[in-house]
Scaffold this motif. Structure first.
Motif, short mmCIF file in Angstrom:
data_model
loop_
_atom_site.label_atom_id
_atom_site.label_comp_id
_atom_site.label_asym_id
_atom_site.label_seq_id
_atom_site.Cartn_x
_atom_site.Cartn_y
_atom_site.Cartn_z
N ARG A 33 71.04 23.73 -54.65
CA ARG A 33 70.75 22.32 -54.52
C ARG A 33 72.07 21.57 -53.84
O ARG A 33 73.20 22.01 -54.34
CB ARG A 33 70.55 21.70 -56.00
CG ARG A 33 69.42 22.04 -56.61
CD ARG A 33 69.08 21.04 -57.92
NE ARG A 33 68.59 19.76 -57.37
CZ ARG A 33 68.35 18.89 -58.38
NH1 ARG A 33 68.69 18.96 -59.52
NH2 ARG A 33 68.17 17.31 -58.07
N LYS B 193 71.08 9.74 -58.98
CA LYS B 193 69.79 9.62 -59.04
C LYS B 193 69.10 8.70 -58.26
O LYS B 193 69.36 7.42 -58.49
CB LYS B 193 69.07 9.92 -60.46
CG LYS B 193 67.50 9.92 -60.54
CD LYS B 193 66.96 10.89 -60.09
CE LYS B 193 67.56 12.36 -60.16
NZ LYS B 193 67.05 13.46 -59.02
N PHE C 244 68.58 11.67 -54.58
CA PHE C 244 69.41 10.89 -54.80
C PHE C 244 69.95 9.58 -54.04
O PHE C 244 69.16 9.63 -52.95
CB PHE C 244 70.92 11.79 -54.54
CG PHE C 244 70.81 12.84 -55.68
CD1 PHE C 244 70.89 12.51 -57.09
CD2 PHE C 244 70.36 14.06 -55.21
CE1 PHE C 244 70.78 13.76 -57.75
CE2 PHE C 244 70.26 15.20 -55.88
CZ PHE C 244 70.48 15.04 -57.55
N LEU D 40 64.45 22.71 -61.65
CA LEU D 40 64.95 21.53 -62.28
C LEU D 40 64.94 22.11 -63.94
O LEU D 40 64.77 21.03 -64.73
CB LEU D 40 64.68 19.92 -62.17
CG LEU D 40 65.33 19.27 -61.16
CD1 LEU D 40 65.45 19.93 -59.99
CD2 LEU D 40 64.80 17.86 -60.92
N ASN E 96 68.71 11.37 -66.78
CA ASN E 96 69.22 11.82 -67.72
C ASN E 96 70.91 12.16 -67.70
O ASN E 96 70.89 13.20 -66.86
CB ASN E 96 68.37 13.06 -68.26
CG ASN E 96 69.01 13.72 -69.59
OD1 ASN E 96 69.78 14.78 -69.39
ND2 ASN E 96 68.62 13.17 -70.90
N THR E 97 71.56 11.69 -68.51
CA THR E 97 73.09 12.14 -68.52
C THR E 97 73.60 12.53 -69.72
O THR E 97 74.68 12.61 -70.03
CB THR E 97 73.80 10.76 -67.93
OG1 THR E 97 73.52 9.75 -68.90
CG2 THR E 97 73.35 10.43 -66.59
N GLN F 192 63.08 12.06 -65.43
CA GLN F 192 63.99 12.65 -66.44
C GLN F 192 64.54 11.61 -67.66
O GLN F 192 64.92 11.91 -68.35
CB GLN F 192 65.25 12.84 -65.46
CG GLN F 192 65.21 14.13 -64.77
CD GLN F 192 64.75 13.67 -63.26
OE1 GLN F 192 64.00 12.64 -62.89
NE2 GLN F 192 65.17 14.52 -62.36
N GLY G 254 75.47 8.45 -64.54
CA GLY G 254 76.18 9.40 -64.32
C GLY G 254 76.49 9.58 -62.96
O GLY G 254 76.08 8.74 -61.96
N ARG H 136 69.55 21.35 -64.67
CA ARG H 136 69.59 20.35 -63.87
C ARG H 136 70.74 19.34 -64.64
O ARG H 136 71.15 19.55 -65.51
CB ARG H 136 68.40 19.41 -63.93
CG ARG H 136 67.72 19.07 -64.97
CD ARG H 136 67.06 17.54 -65.01
NE ARG H 136 68.02 16.68 -64.92
CZ ARG H 136 68.77 16.35 -65.61
NH1 ARG H 136 68.64 16.74 -66.96
NH2 ARG H 136 69.45 14.98 -65.62
N ALA I 118 72.07 17.34 -69.72
CA ALA I 118 72.62 17.10 -68.46
C ALA I 118 74.06 17.78 -68.33
O ALA I 118 74.65 18.06 -67.26
CB ALA I 118 72.55 15.88 -67.64
N THR I 119 74.44 18.36 -69.35
CA THR I 119 75.69 18.80 -69.33
C THR I 119 75.66 20.01 -70.25
O THR I 119 74.43 20.57 -70.53
CB THR I 119 76.81 17.75 -69.95
OG1 THR I 119 76.30 17.65 -71.52
CG2 THR I 119 76.87 16.72 -69.28
N ALA J 27 74.36 17.47 -63.09
CA ALA J 27 75.47 18.05 -62.39
C ALA J 27 76.49 18.87 -63.25
O ALA J 27 76.92 19.81 -62.76
CB ALA J 27 76.57 16.70 -61.74
N PRO J 28 76.93 18.30 -64.43
CA PRO J 28 78.03 19.11 -65.13
C PRO J 28 77.31 20.54 -65.57
O PRO J 28 77.73 21.54 -65.50
CB PRO J 28 78.24 18.53 -66.40
CG PRO J 28 78.23 17.05 -66.01
CD PRO J 28 76.99 16.94 -64.98
O1 MRU Z 1 67.74 15.74 -60.20
P1 MRU Z 1 68.43 15.71 -61.38
O2 MRU Z 1 67.99 15.55 -62.56
O3 MRU Z 1 69.70 16.91 -61.42
O4 MRU Z 1 69.74 14.55 -61.15
C1 MRU Z 1 70.71 14.23 -62.08
C2 MRU Z 1 71.41 13.04 -62.02
O5 MRU Z 1 71.21 12.43 -61.16
C3 MRU Z 1 72.34 12.87 -63.18
O6 MRU Z 1 72.43 11.44 -63.32
C4 MRU Z 1 73.88 13.28 -62.82
O7 MRU Z 1 73.74 14.59 -62.33
C5 MRU Z 1 74.88 13.24 -63.71
S1 MRU Z 1 74.47 14.06 -65.15
C6 MRU Z 1 75.85 14.04 -66.34
#
Ligand code: MRU
Length: 325
Positions: A79, A235, A301, A42, A145-146, A183, A222, A45, A150-151, A47-48
């Motif tokens: 993952r 998450k 998740f 992580l 964290n979004t 996070q 997110g 980490r 996270a992007t 999704a985007p």
């Molecule tokens: O385990 P992680 O920290 O990768 O989980 C991230 C999340 O659950 C975020 O909410 C999700 O990826 C959206 S990020 C824009």
């Protein structure tokens, strides 16, 4: 802030999210194995961000001239829940016949695209929040964290906060700490502090009580994968938040790029949920937090049914769920 994921001098460069908030530093990943390890730990980490990292990982393999399809599968499988990772890898692989430079060009284009799409999605979601919530300024609650981290840049659900804050419409953000890897406390609170947005970190278990006390106007989260019917994997703890929000009449808004929607999956029941190591719950920095040998359930998740979601918002606006056939 620099991009969360980038390419420089033949390597993938990431902001090291394991080091935050103690230290803001980058990590240079020169091999596919280093990238896979960073994804599993992580260090990169969200999704985007995983989608972009996956595509650049294929460029790493292409320049190394090794077994690129094999390397791509290793990255995509690092993952399982965030569909963006496999999506980014698959997109990059499709350019492989044109050579490593073409793979890299696609990866670089995805970096620009990610920021553009997330700005647009979160702008649409800000309009939804303003329509759904009468109170000004707003008190928002978020989980995990979004944001920028996270992007590639900007963020999804936290991107909504940036849009609303620019307009002076945010009173405060309640930040779920997000057990077990924090996070929210480590990354979201850090981003909000950098941006000067008033916020409080709270234990995940405080969220329902905050709603009961009337302290929350809207929940913003997110997603890691959205099924065709609108069920949302995100998450661990998101589902509980959605139940509490529905009970208290608080709008629950999901913000994600279209690349997070997986129309090959009819409902959330078919989404593979990553389970992580027991040590994440039984230890904290090597100090035991549970009796030795405790059995552990540690899904990273959960799945929130579409019926609990006020709106799923992407760069195309509010999505209409496709009912299960
Ligand atoms: O385990 P992680 O920290 O990768 O989980 C991230 C999340 O659950 C975020 O909410 C999700 O990826 C959206 S990020 C824009």
């Amino acid at each position: 802030m620099r991009r969360t994921v980038d390419w420089a001098d033949g390597a993938v460069v990431i902001i090291d999210q394991v080091a935050l908030p103690r230290e803001y530093r980058t990590c240079t990943l020169r091999t596919v194995d280093e990238l896979v390890d960073a994804i599993r730990r992580l260090a990169v980490r969200g999704a985007p961000a995983l989608g972009a990292a996956g595509a650049l990982g294929v460029a790493l393999a292409a320049f190394a001239g090794s077994d690129v399809p094999g390397a791509a599968e290793k990255i995509a499988a690092a993952r399982p829940t965030a569909v963006n990772l496999r999506w980014g890898v698959t997109r990059a692989l499709a350019t492989l016949d044109d050579g490593p430079e073409a793979v890299l060009a696609l990866g670089r284009a995805m970096l620009d695209e990610d920021e553009r799409l997330n700005r647009t999605a979160s702008g649409h979601a800000a309009q939804v929040v303003l329509r759904e919530c009468a109170r000004r300024p707003l008190r928002l609650l978020t989980h995990c964290n979004t944001g920028h981290l996270a992007t590639v840049a900007w963020g999804t659900a936290l991107g909504v906060v940036w849009h609303l804050h620019e307009r002076g419409l945010v009173e405060s953000v309640l930040v779920d700490e997000t057990r077990p890897l924090l996070q929210g406390a480590r990354l979201t609170a850090w981003e909000l502090a950098q941006a000067g947005v008033p916020h409080h970190v709270q234990a995940d278990g405080a969220a329902a009580f905050a709603m009961a006390r009337g302290l929350v106007d809207c929940v913003l989260v997110g997603a890691d994968r959205i099924a065709a019917n609108g069920d949302v994997a995100n998450k661990i703890g998101t589902y509980g938040l959605a139940i509490a929000a529905a009970h208290h009449g608080v709008p629950f808004v999901v913000v994600a790029p279209e690349s997070t929607v997986d129309t090959s999956i009819a409902t959330g029941a078919d989404i593979v949920i990553e389970e992580r190591s027991a040590a994440e719950l039984t230890e904290f920095h090597g100090i035991p937090t549970a009796p030795a040998g405790s059995d552990v359930f540690n899904p990273a998740f959960d799945v929130t049914p579409a019926s609990l979601v006020t709106a799923v918002v992407t760069e195309n606006g509010v999505r209409t769920p496709q009912p299960t056939p």
